[in-house]
Scaffold this active site. Sequence first.
Site, PDB file in Angstrom:
ATOM      1  N   GLY A  15      -5.443  -4.411   6.790  1.00 35.71           N
ATOM      2  CA  GLY A  15      -6.205  -5.613   5.786  1.00 35.71           C
ATOM      3  C   GLY A  15      -7.089  -4.674   4.683  1.00 35.71           C
ATOM      4  O   GLY A  15      -7.302  -5.818   4.541  1.00 35.71           O
ATOM      5  N   SER A  16      -7.558  -3.731   4.483  1.00 38.60           N
ATOM      6  CA  SER A  16      -8.131  -3.719   3.536  1.00 38.60           C
ATOM      7  C   SER A  16      -7.897  -4.120   1.961  1.00 38.60           C
ATOM      8  O   SER A  16      -8.678  -4.800   1.556  1.00 38.60           O
ATOM      9  CB  SER A  16      -9.222  -2.549   3.575  1.00 38.60           C
ATOM     10  OG  SER A  16      -8.672  -1.545   3.326  1.00 38.60           O
ATOM     11  N   ASN A  17      -6.371  -3.943   2.225  1.00 44.15           N
ATOM     12  CA  ASN A  17      -6.032  -4.611   0.771  1.00 44.15           C
ATOM     13  C   ASN A  17      -5.943  -5.657   0.688  1.00 44.15           C
ATOM     14  O   ASN A  17      -6.071  -6.655  -0.133  1.00 44.15           O
ATOM     15  CB  ASN A  17      -4.753  -3.705   0.568  1.00 44.15           C
ATOM     16  CG  ASN A  17      -5.096  -2.651  -0.450  1.00 44.15           C
ATOM     17  OD1 ASN A  17      -5.607  -2.512  -1.568  1.00 44.15           O
ATOM     18  ND2 ASN A  17      -4.337  -1.710   0.484  1.00 44.15           N
ATOM     19  N   HIS A 111       1.792   1.193  -2.634  1.00 46.34           N
ATOM     20  CA  HIS A 111       2.137   2.328  -1.788  1.00 46.34           C
ATOM     21  C   HIS A 111       1.164   3.503  -2.402  1.00 46.34           C
ATOM     22  O   HIS A 111      -0.041   3.814  -3.544  1.00 46.34           O
ATOM     23  CB  HIS A 111       2.701   2.962  -2.392  1.00 46.34           C
ATOM     24  CG  HIS A 111       4.028   4.291  -1.578  1.00 46.34           C
ATOM     25  ND1 HIS A 111       4.977   3.969  -0.841  1.00 46.34           N
ATOM     26  CD2 HIS A 111       3.995   5.533  -2.248  1.00 46.34           C
ATOM     27  CE1 HIS A 111       4.495   5.476  -0.457  1.00 46.34           C
ATOM     28  NE2 HIS A 111       4.301   6.269  -1.361  1.00 46.34           N
ATOM     29  N   ASP A 152       9.911   1.353  -1.169  1.00 44.27           N
ATOM     30  CA  ASP A 152       9.353   1.791  -2.262  1.00 44.27           C
ATOM     31  C   ASP A 152      10.307   2.224  -3.412  1.00 44.27           C
ATOM     32  O   ASP A 152       9.960   3.107  -4.487  1.00 44.27           O
ATOM     33  CB  ASP A 152       8.498   3.343  -1.990  1.00 44.27           C
ATOM     34  CG  ASP A 152       7.738   3.754  -0.554  1.00 44.27           C
ATOM     35  OD1 ASP A 152       6.944   1.750  -0.801  1.00 44.27           O
ATOM     36  OD2 ASP A 152       7.918   4.232   0.405  1.00 44.27           O
ATOM     37  N   GLU A 181      -6.975   1.600  -4.740  1.00 40.46           N
ATOM     38  CA  GLU A 181      -5.385   0.433  -4.198  1.00 40.46           C
ATOM     39  C   GLU A 181      -6.782  -0.701  -3.983  1.00 40.46           C
ATOM     40  O   GLU A 181      -6.062  -1.595  -5.404  1.00 40.46           O
ATOM     41  CB  GLU A 181      -5.923   1.040  -3.045  1.00 40.46           C
ATOM     42  CG  GLU A 181      -4.479   2.240  -2.616  1.00 40.46           C
ATOM     43  CD  GLU A 181      -4.357   2.180  -1.204  1.00 40.46           C
ATOM     44  OE1 GLU A 181      -3.974   0.891  -0.671  1.00 40.46           O
ATOM     45  OE2 GLU A 181      -3.552   3.249  -1.179  1.00 40.46           O
TER      46      GLU A 181
HETATM   47  C1  GRF Z   1      -2.702   1.395   2.217  1.00 40.26           C
HETATM   48  O1  GRF Z   1      -3.010   2.855   1.693  1.00 40.26           O
HETATM   49  C2  GRF Z   1      -1.169   0.870   1.063  1.00 40.26           C
HETATM   50  O2  GRF Z   1      -1.526   1.583  -0.351  1.00 40.26           O
HETATM   51  C3  GRF Z   1      -0.289   1.498   2.269  1.00 40.26           C
HETATM   52  O3  GRF Z   1      -1.000   1.053   3.182  1.00 40.26           O
HETATM   53  C4  GRF Z   1      -2.254   1.205   3.210  1.00 40.26           C
HETATM   54  C5  GRF Z   1      -2.648  -0.377   3.852  1.00 40.26           C
HETATM   55  O4  GRF Z   1      -4.460  -0.219   4.602  1.00 40.26           O
HETATM   56  N1  GRF Z   1       0.794   0.749   1.639  1.00 40.26           N
HETATM   57  P1  GRF Z   1      -5.287  -1.344   4.605  1.00 40.26           P
HETATM   58  O5  GRF Z   1      -4.511  -2.064   6.320  1.00 40.26           O
HETATM   59  O6  GRF Z   1      -5.156  -2.267   3.035  1.00 40.26           O
HETATM   60  O7  GRF Z   1      -6.436  -0.958   4.623  1.00 40.26           O
END
Ligand code: GRF
Length: 220
Positions: A15-17, A111, A152, A181
Amino acid sequence: MSRPVRAAVFASGSGSNFQALLDAERGSSAPYEIVLLVSDRASAGAIERAGSHQVDSRVVSFRLREMDEVDAELVEALEEAEVEVIFLAGFLRLVPPGVVQRWRGRILNIHPALLPAFGGKGMWGMHVHRAVLDAGARLTGPTVHLVDEIYDRGAILAQWPVPVLQGDTPETLAARVLEVEHRLYPRVAAHLCRAIQRNEKVRPLDAGAEAFIPTDPPLT
Ligand code: GRF
């Protein structure tokens, strides 16, 4: 000023995003408010992040269950939390059709490659970066797109080119793309939410748009 749009984040992994979306929300006057984290895995790191930010979380298992049942459970949870927009952040399941239908045009995914290349079922995590390297591509980078019923495939809202460097491994490439990202996703999320607040159809971001800065070097 309009009130923030109520958002859910769906995440299967670290969940880093999700964290980047939270940081952007807390650090500025983001047009969204994350009210719910949904995961298909009880062990997802994203759940811990939700807890430390006082965001409710809900585990919805997909394993060995009928899609209809999962779909109904999700719709109920999202409606109960009055969710208006959904951000997928490393969510490894196909979003069930009832959820797509109910929130159509209001679900985003990020993605880690330049769609339509290197996307589709099975293209996740290191599989994506390995395929980019195997194809000899010189350029990669994240894509943020709307989600529909097919993996996608939905309309692309923004992409951020990232160079593939000599000697890259899937891991070094993944790290370079992930850094971008974290910068791109909150901007596109805010862009969609501003369109929702204005009751407008969301448009793709282009090089002239405030939120998309392709000349901003991703590497420092
Ligand atoms: C990211 O590379 C995103 O593009 C893909 O899954 C990964 C998730 O990474 N859909 P995180 O869990 O947000 O670190």
